[in-house]
Each structure stands twice: as structure tokens, then as C-alpha cells.
Design a protein around this motif. Structure first.
Motif, PDB file in Angstrom:
ATOM      1  N   UNK A   8      10.755 -57.257 -52.206  1.00  0.00           N
ATOM      2  CA  UNK A   8      12.215 -56.722 -53.302  1.00  0.00           C
ATOM      3  C   UNK A   8      12.096 -55.194 -52.704  1.00  0.00           C
ATOM      4  N   UNK A   9      10.940 -54.589 -52.751  1.00  0.00           N
ATOM      5  CA  UNK A   9      11.014 -53.087 -52.386  1.00  0.00           C
ATOM      6  C   UNK A   9      11.578 -52.884 -51.260  1.00  0.00           C
ATOM      7  N   UNK A  10      11.235 -53.689 -50.180  1.00  0.00           N
ATOM      8  CA  UNK A  10      11.894 -53.280 -48.817  1.00  0.00           C
ATOM      9  C   UNK A  10      12.993 -53.696 -48.578  1.00  0.00           C
ATOM     10  N   UNK A  11      13.663 -54.809 -49.106  1.00  0.00           N
ATOM     11  CA  UNK A  11      15.016 -55.131 -49.436  1.00  0.00           C
ATOM     12  C   UNK A  11      15.943 -53.841 -49.807  1.00  0.00           C
ATOM     13  N   UNK A  12      15.352 -53.451 -50.933  1.00  0.00           N
ATOM     14  CA  UNK A  12      16.125 -52.248 -51.728  1.00  0.00           C
ATOM     15  C   UNK A  12      16.156 -50.919 -50.721  1.00  0.00           C
ATOM     16  N   UNK A  69      17.190 -53.479 -55.927  1.00  0.00           N
ATOM     17  CA  UNK A  69      16.333 -52.295 -56.912  1.00  0.00           C
ATOM     18  C   UNK A  69      16.180 -52.953 -57.959  1.00  0.00           C
ATOM     19  N   UNK A  70      17.355 -53.484 -58.717  1.00  0.00           N
ATOM     20  CA  UNK A  70      16.732 -54.280 -60.244  1.00  0.00           C
ATOM     21  C   UNK A  70      15.853 -55.220 -59.813  1.00  0.00           C
ATOM     22  N   UNK A  71      16.005 -56.168 -58.853  1.00  0.00           N
ATOM     23  CA  UNK A  71      15.045 -56.902 -58.691  1.00  0.00           C
ATOM     24  C   UNK A  71      13.386 -56.676 -58.576  1.00  0.00           C
ATOM     25  N   UNK A 145      24.359 -38.303 -51.975  1.00  0.00           N
ATOM     26  CA  UNK A 145      22.989 -37.535 -52.639  1.00  0.00           C
ATOM     27  C   UNK A 145      22.537 -38.371 -53.488  1.00  0.00           C
ATOM     28  N   UNK A 146      23.250 -39.013 -54.334  1.00  0.00           N
ATOM     29  CA  UNK A 146      22.527 -40.258 -55.225  1.00  0.00           C
ATOM     30  C   UNK A 146      21.913 -41.265 -54.419  1.00  0.00           C
ATOM     31  N   UNK A 147      22.480 -41.732 -53.471  1.00  0.00           N
ATOM     32  CA  UNK A 147      21.758 -42.808 -52.669  1.00  0.00           C
ATOM     33  C   UNK A 147      20.662 -42.029 -51.847  1.00  0.00           C
ATOM     34  N   UNK A 148      20.763 -41.202 -51.340  1.00  0.00           N
ATOM     35  CA  UNK A 148      19.559 -40.548 -50.611  1.00  0.00           C
ATOM     36  C   UNK A 148      18.439 -40.104 -51.642  1.00  0.00           C
ATOM     37  N   UNK A 149      18.670 -39.756 -52.744  1.00  0.00           N
ATOM     38  CA  UNK A 149      17.585 -39.651 -53.666  1.00  0.00           C
ATOM     39  C   UNK A 149      17.147 -40.731 -54.452  1.00  0.00           C
ATOM     40  N   UNK A 150      17.884 -41.976 -54.257  1.00  0.00           N
ATOM     41  CA  UNK A 150      17.466 -43.061 -54.583  1.00  0.00           C
ATOM     42  C   UNK A 150      16.471 -43.683 -53.559  1.00  0.00           C
ATOM     43  N   UNK A 151      16.964 -43.405 -52.311  1.00  0.00           N
ATOM     44  CA  UNK A 151      16.045 -43.906 -51.150  1.00  0.00           C
ATOM     45  C   UNK A 151      14.583 -42.944 -51.202  1.00  0.00           C
ATOM     46  N   UNK A 156       8.862 -43.490 -52.309  1.00  0.00           N
ATOM     47  CA  UNK A 156       7.479 -43.326 -53.128  1.00  0.00           C
ATOM     48  C   UNK A 156       7.288 -44.444 -53.801  1.00  0.00           C
ATOM     49  N   UNK A 157       8.048 -45.218 -54.389  1.00  0.00           N
ATOM     50  CA  UNK A 157       7.494 -46.231 -54.819  1.00  0.00           C
ATOM     51  C   UNK A 157       6.749 -47.183 -54.033  1.00  0.00           C
ATOM     52  N   UNK A 158       7.057 -47.287 -52.837  1.00  0.00           N
ATOM     53  CA  UNK A 158       6.187 -48.231 -51.819  1.00  0.00           C
ATOM     54  C   UNK A 158       4.902 -47.469 -51.643  1.00  0.00           C
ATOM     55  N   UNK A 159       4.764 -46.187 -51.616  1.00  0.00           N
ATOM     56  CA  UNK A 159       3.530 -45.528 -51.352  1.00  0.00           C
ATOM     57  C   UNK A 159       2.654 -46.001 -52.616  1.00  0.00           C
ATOM     58  N   UNK A 160       3.329 -45.870 -53.987  1.00  0.00           N
ATOM     59  CA  UNK A 160       2.579 -46.263 -55.166  1.00  0.00           C
ATOM     60  C   UNK A 160       2.275 -47.565 -55.050  1.00  0.00           C
ATOM     61  N   UNK A 161       3.075 -48.181 -54.703  1.00  0.00           N
ATOM     62  CA  UNK A 161       2.829 -49.917 -54.896  1.00  0.00           C
ATOM     63  C   UNK A 161       1.524 -50.115 -53.769  1.00  0.00           C
TER      64      UNK A 161
END
Length: 165
Positions: A8-12, A69-71, A145-151, A156-161
Motif C-alpha cells: 500500500x505504501x509503495x502504491x501510494x 495513501x488512505x489505505x 508543492x502539496x504532491x511533492x511534499x506528500x511524496x 520517509x514513512x517507507x524508511x520508518x516502516x
């Protein structure tokens, strides 16, 4: 469960990354390129872009940026391992800014351009362009900018995961 979270993170990341690339590409290449066109040429170009962009690839990435991202957030939250949840939540909020900005601001301007009809028959193309161009560009920058910051938050969520396994 961890594999599903990762998928799910990778798809996001993929869908948000595609949207970030599209919208920032419009900011640094497409709109500056169109700026040199005369008013009728600019309207024609925007009308054509708005027609061809509505396709399965765009819609999958656009809708996927929010849905995946919601998933990812739900899977992360309900797994009990919430280490990446804050970053995924931030990414979702930013993806929603991009999504809602597109629906609420850019799409209505695109619809106005389409409703104007054949650019050759528009009485005052300069007025139409002036009423849309700068606002469209500004909001495209916001969604880029919102999409870039979301990315970035998702990366970072992938790193934490990965660290929490």
C-alpha cells in the motif's frame, strides 16, 4: 500484514509521485512554454491538454494518490505498528490538498475554457485568458508543492516502516 502495508505504501508513493511529477512539470515546463502563445493559441492548447489528460493513467494516479495513501494509513494504524502513521497521515492531508485543489479550483477553470468553445469564435480571448491563466498557474503550483511534499512524507514513512520491522 507487513507485506500488505508495504504494498500500500509503495502504491501510494507511485501514484503521488506521478501526480507530483505531472503538476510540477506543468509549473516548470508546460505553462512557461504555453506563455509565449497568443491568446487563441493558449486557449486552444489548454483545451486540448484538458481533453487528452482525462484518461485511465491520469485517473488511476489521481484517485490512487488519495485512495492508496488512505489505505496505507489504515493498514498501518490497525496493524498496531504505528511508527509511520504520522508521516502517512501528513502525506494523506497533503494529497487531499492536491486532490481538492484540483477538483475545486483547476477543474472549474478548465470547464470554463471548454465552455468557451472554438477559440476562433471567442469575442475577447484576451479577457478569457486573463481571467484564468494566473489563477490556474498559482493553484497548479499549490497542488504541485502539496504532491511533492506528500511524496517526501511517504518516502520517509517507507524508511520508518523499514526500520520498525
Amino acid at each position: 500484514m507487513r507485506l500488505l502495508q508495504l504494498l500500500a505504501l509503495l502504491a501510494s508513493v507511485l501514484s503521488v509521485g506521478l501526480m507530483a511529477g505531472l503538476f510540477t512539470g506543468f509549473s516548470y515546463a508546460v505553462m512557461p512554454g504555453l506563455k509565449v502563445l497568443d491568446d487563441r493559441g493558449w486557449i486552444t492548447a489548454m483545451q486540448q491538454i484538458n481533453k487528452v489528460i482525462l484518461n485511465g493513467w491520469f485517473m488511476t494516479a489521481f484517485l490512487g494518490s488519495v485512495l492508496f495513501t488512505g489505505a496505507a494509513l489504515a493498514l498501518n494504524w490497525f496493524s498496531g505498528d504505528r511508527a509511520a502513521s504520522l508521516w502517512i497521515l501528513l502525506a494523506l492531508v497533503l494529497a487531499l490538498v492536491m486532490f481538492i485543489g484540483t477538483i475545486a479550483v483547476n477543474v472549474p477553470m478548465n470547464d470554463r475554457l471548454e465552455a468557451a468553445g472554438d477559440p476562433a469564435a471567442i469575442g475577447d480571448p484576451a479577457a478569457l485568458r486573463a481571467s484564468i491563466e494566473s489563477r490556474w498557474i498559482a493553484w497548479n503550483t499549490v497542488r504541485g508543492v502539496a504532491a511533492l511534499c506528500s511524496l517526501l512524507a511517504l518516502a520517509w514513512a517507507l524508511v520508518v516502516h523499514g526500520r520498525s520491522s
